[in-house]
Write a protein that holds these residues in place. Structure first.
Motif, PDB file in Angstrom:
ATOM      1  N   CYS A  34       0.818  -1.206   0.000  1.00 22.38           N
ATOM      2  CA  CYS A  34       0.000   0.000   0.000  1.00 22.38           C
ATOM      3  C   CYS A  34       0.857   1.263   0.000  1.00 22.38           C
ATOM      4  CB  CYS A  34      -0.932  -0.017   1.202  1.00 22.38           C
ATOM      5  SG  CYS A  34      -2.242   1.191   1.113  1.00 22.38           S
ATOM      6  N   LYS A  35       1.926   1.259   0.772  1.00 22.93           N
ATOM      7  CA  LYS A  35       2.790   2.438   0.838  1.00 22.93           C
ATOM      8  C   LYS A  35       3.497   2.712  -0.485  1.00 22.93           C
ATOM      9  CE  LYS A  35       3.491   2.773   5.749  1.00 22.93           C
ATOM     10  NZ  LYS A  35       4.424   2.832   6.866  1.00 22.93           N
ATOM     11  N   LYS A  36       3.690   1.684  -1.310  1.00 29.87           N
ATOM     12  CA  LYS A  36       4.315   1.861  -2.619  1.00 29.87           C
ATOM     13  C   LYS A  36       3.357   2.489  -3.639  1.00 29.87           C
ATOM     14  CE  LYS A  36       7.276  -2.188  -2.122  1.00 29.87           C
ATOM     15  NZ  LYS A  36       7.550  -3.535  -2.650  1.00 29.87           N
ATOM     16  N   CYS A  37       2.078   2.430  -3.356  1.00 31.07           N
ATOM     17  CA  CYS A  37       1.055   2.880  -4.298  1.00 31.07           C
ATOM     18  C   CYS A  37       1.012   4.397  -4.371  1.00 31.07           C
ATOM     19  CB  CYS A  37      -0.314   2.344  -3.869  1.00 31.07           C
ATOM     20  SG  CYS A  37      -1.648   2.802  -4.992  1.00 31.07           S
ATOM     21  N   LYS A  38       1.109   4.924  -5.563  1.00 28.12           N
ATOM     22  CA  LYS A  38       1.032   6.373  -5.764  1.00 28.12           C
ATOM     23  C   LYS A  38      -0.394   6.830  -6.053  1.00 28.12           C
ATOM     24  CE  LYS A  38       5.771   7.021  -7.071  1.00 28.12           C
ATOM     25  NZ  LYS A  38       6.268   6.719  -5.780  1.00 28.12           N
ATOM     26  N   GLN A  39      -1.224   5.952  -6.634  1.00 29.60           N
ATOM     27  CA  GLN A  39      -2.579   6.316  -7.025  1.00 29.60           C
ATOM     28  C   GLN A  39      -3.556   6.396  -5.862  1.00 29.60           C
ATOM     29  OE1 GLN A  39      -0.981   3.631  -8.349  1.00 29.60           O
ATOM     30  NE2 GLN A  39      -0.784   3.982 -10.542  1.00 29.60           N
ATOM     31  N   LYS A  40      -3.402   5.516  -4.882  1.00 24.46           N
ATOM     32  CA  LYS A  40      -4.333   5.424  -3.748  1.00 24.46           C
ATOM     33  C   LYS A  40      -5.778   5.309  -4.252  1.00 24.46           C
ATOM     34  CE  LYS A  40      -0.986   5.958  -0.766  1.00 24.46           C
ATOM     35  NZ  LYS A  40      -0.347   4.803  -0.217  1.00 24.46           N
ATOM     36  N   THR A  41      -5.964   4.476  -5.246  1.00 19.55           N
ATOM     37  CA  THR A  41      -7.265   4.280  -5.882  1.00 19.55           C
ATOM     38  C   THR A  41      -8.361   3.949  -4.883  1.00 19.55           C
ATOM     39  OG1 THR A  41      -6.085   3.435  -7.804  1.00 19.55           O
ATOM     40  CG2 THR A  41      -8.441   3.059  -7.744  1.00 19.55           C
ATOM     41  N   CYS A  42      -8.039   3.137  -3.898  1.00 16.13           N
ATOM     42  CA  CYS A  42      -9.051   2.717  -2.922  1.00 16.13           C
ATOM     43  C   CYS A  42      -9.692   3.903  -2.216  1.00 16.13           C
ATOM     44  CB  CYS A  42      -8.460   1.761  -1.902  1.00 16.13           C
ATOM     45  SG  CYS A  42      -7.118   2.484  -0.912  1.00 16.13           S
ATOM     46  N   SER A  43      -8.930   4.981  -2.035  1.00 15.04           N
ATOM     47  CA  SER A  43      -9.442   6.119  -1.273  1.00 15.04           C
ATOM     48  C   SER A  43     -10.483   6.932  -2.035  1.00 15.04           C
ATOM     49  CB  SER A  43      -8.300   7.035  -0.834  1.00 15.04           C
ATOM     50  OG  SER A  43      -7.716   7.674  -1.946  1.00 15.04           O
ATOM     51  N   PHE A  44     -10.552   6.758  -3.356  1.00 14.06           N
ATOM     52  CA  PHE A  44     -11.598   7.493  -4.087  1.00 14.06           C
ATOM     53  C   PHE A  44     -12.565   6.592  -4.848  1.00 14.06           C
ATOM     54  CE2 PHE A  44      -7.904   7.558  -6.927  1.00 14.06           C
ATOM     55  CZ  PHE A  44      -8.438   7.106  -8.110  1.00 14.06           C
ATOM     56  N   ILE A  45     -12.234   5.318  -5.033  1.00 17.31           N
ATOM     57  CA  ILE A  45     -13.140   4.411  -5.748  1.00 17.31           C
ATOM     58  C   ILE A  45     -14.245   3.885  -4.841  1.00 17.31           C
ATOM     59  CG2 ILE A  45     -11.940   2.212  -5.369  1.00 17.31           C
ATOM     60  CD1 ILE A  45     -13.203   3.264  -8.779  1.00 17.31           C
ATOM     61  N   CYS A  46     -13.980   3.809  -3.555  1.00 21.21           N
ATOM     62  CA  CYS A  46     -14.946   3.262  -2.597  1.00 21.21           C
ATOM     63  C   CYS A  46     -16.086   4.252  -2.367  1.00 21.21           C
ATOM     64  CB  CYS A  46     -14.253   2.951  -1.278  1.00 21.21           C
ATOM     65  SG  CYS A  46     -15.411   2.383  -0.013  1.00 21.21           S
ATOM     66  N   PRO A  47     -17.324   3.851  -2.637  1.00 18.70           N
ATOM     67  CA  PRO A  47     -18.453   4.768  -2.444  1.00 18.70           C
ATOM     68  C   PRO A  47     -18.770   5.056  -0.983  1.00 18.70           C
ATOM     69  CG  PRO A  47     -19.257   2.599  -3.039  1.00 18.70           C
ATOM     70  CD  PRO A  47     -17.754   2.551  -3.157  1.00 18.70           C
ATOM     71  N   ALA A  48     -18.236   4.252  -0.064  1.00 22.39           N
ATOM     72  CA  ALA A  48     -18.554   4.405   1.354  1.00 22.39           C
ATOM     73  C   ALA A  48     -17.398   4.990   2.166  1.00 22.39           C
ATOM     74  CB  ALA A  48     -18.960   3.056   1.941  1.00 22.39           C
ATOM     75  N   ASN A  49     -16.355   5.464   1.486  1.00 18.30           N
ATOM     76  CA  ASN A  49     -15.208   6.077   2.161  1.00 18.30           C
ATOM     77  C   ASN A  49     -14.590   5.165   3.223  1.00 18.30           C
ATOM     78  OD1 ASN A  49     -15.403   8.550   0.706  1.00 18.30           O
ATOM     79  ND2 ASN A  49     -17.128   9.097   2.019  1.00 18.30           N
ATOM     80  N   VAL A  50     -14.423   3.904   2.867  1.00 17.68           N
ATOM     81  CA  VAL A  50     -13.829   2.943   3.797  1.00 17.68           C
ATOM     82  C   VAL A  50     -12.335   3.219   3.981  1.00 17.68           C
ATOM     83  CG1 VAL A  50     -13.222   0.506   4.096  1.00 17.68           C
ATOM     84  CG2 VAL A  50     -15.528   1.140   3.407  1.00 17.68           C
ATOM     85  N   TYR A  51     -11.663   3.655   2.923  1.00 20.40           N
ATOM     86  CA  TYR A  51     -10.217   3.844   2.953  1.00 20.40           C
ATOM     87  C   TYR A  51      -9.874   5.328   3.037  1.00 20.40           C
ATOM     88  CZ  TYR A  51     -10.526  -0.919   1.402  1.00 20.40           C
ATOM     89  OH  TYR A  51     -10.841  -2.240   1.317  1.00 20.40           O
ATOM     90  N   VAL A  52      -9.166   5.694   4.096  1.00 23.24           N
ATOM     91  CA  VAL A  52      -8.745   7.074   4.315  1.00 23.24           C
ATOM     92  C   VAL A  52      -7.231   7.079   4.442  1.00 23.24           C
ATOM     93  CG1 VAL A  52      -8.907   9.061   5.866  1.00 23.24           C
ATOM     94  CG2 VAL A  52     -10.904   7.592   5.508  1.00 23.24           C
TER      95      VAL A  52
END
Length: 98
Positions: A34-52
């Protein structure tokens, strides 16, 4: 759905969903990947804001209690860092027809 429901924001609609909150998460994030990820897709693709994403530490905070069980995070994660499973039986989101 009547016209009044169509005018509600996504947040207002999400607030109407019922959950049977589990005592433990069904979403496991591999912090190293996760720390290697630059996009952080999970933080904006999730409709319920699970990932912050914590601004200071850049760590991903998982608010699993909000999960709608759609699986979008797992599919969209470019690092394959999310181990997504259904919550234990009877836990998680409660759908109206179930």
């Amino acid at each position: 759905m009547d016209n009044k429901d169509n005018k509600k924001s996504i947040q207002e609609k999400l607030n109407t969903i019922k959950y049977n909150c589990a005592n433990k998460t069904h979403l496991i994030v591999d912090d190293k990947k996760c720390k290697k990820c630059k996009q952080k897709t999970c933080s904006f693709i999730c409709p319920a804001n699970v990932y912050v994403i914590d601004d200071e530490t850049k760590e991903t905070i998982v608010q699993y209690e909000n999960c709608l069980e759609c699986g979008a995070c797992r599919i969209s994660c470019p690092q394959g860092a999310i181990d997504w499973r259904y919550p234990e039986s009877g836990q998680g989101v409660v759908f109206k027809n179930s």
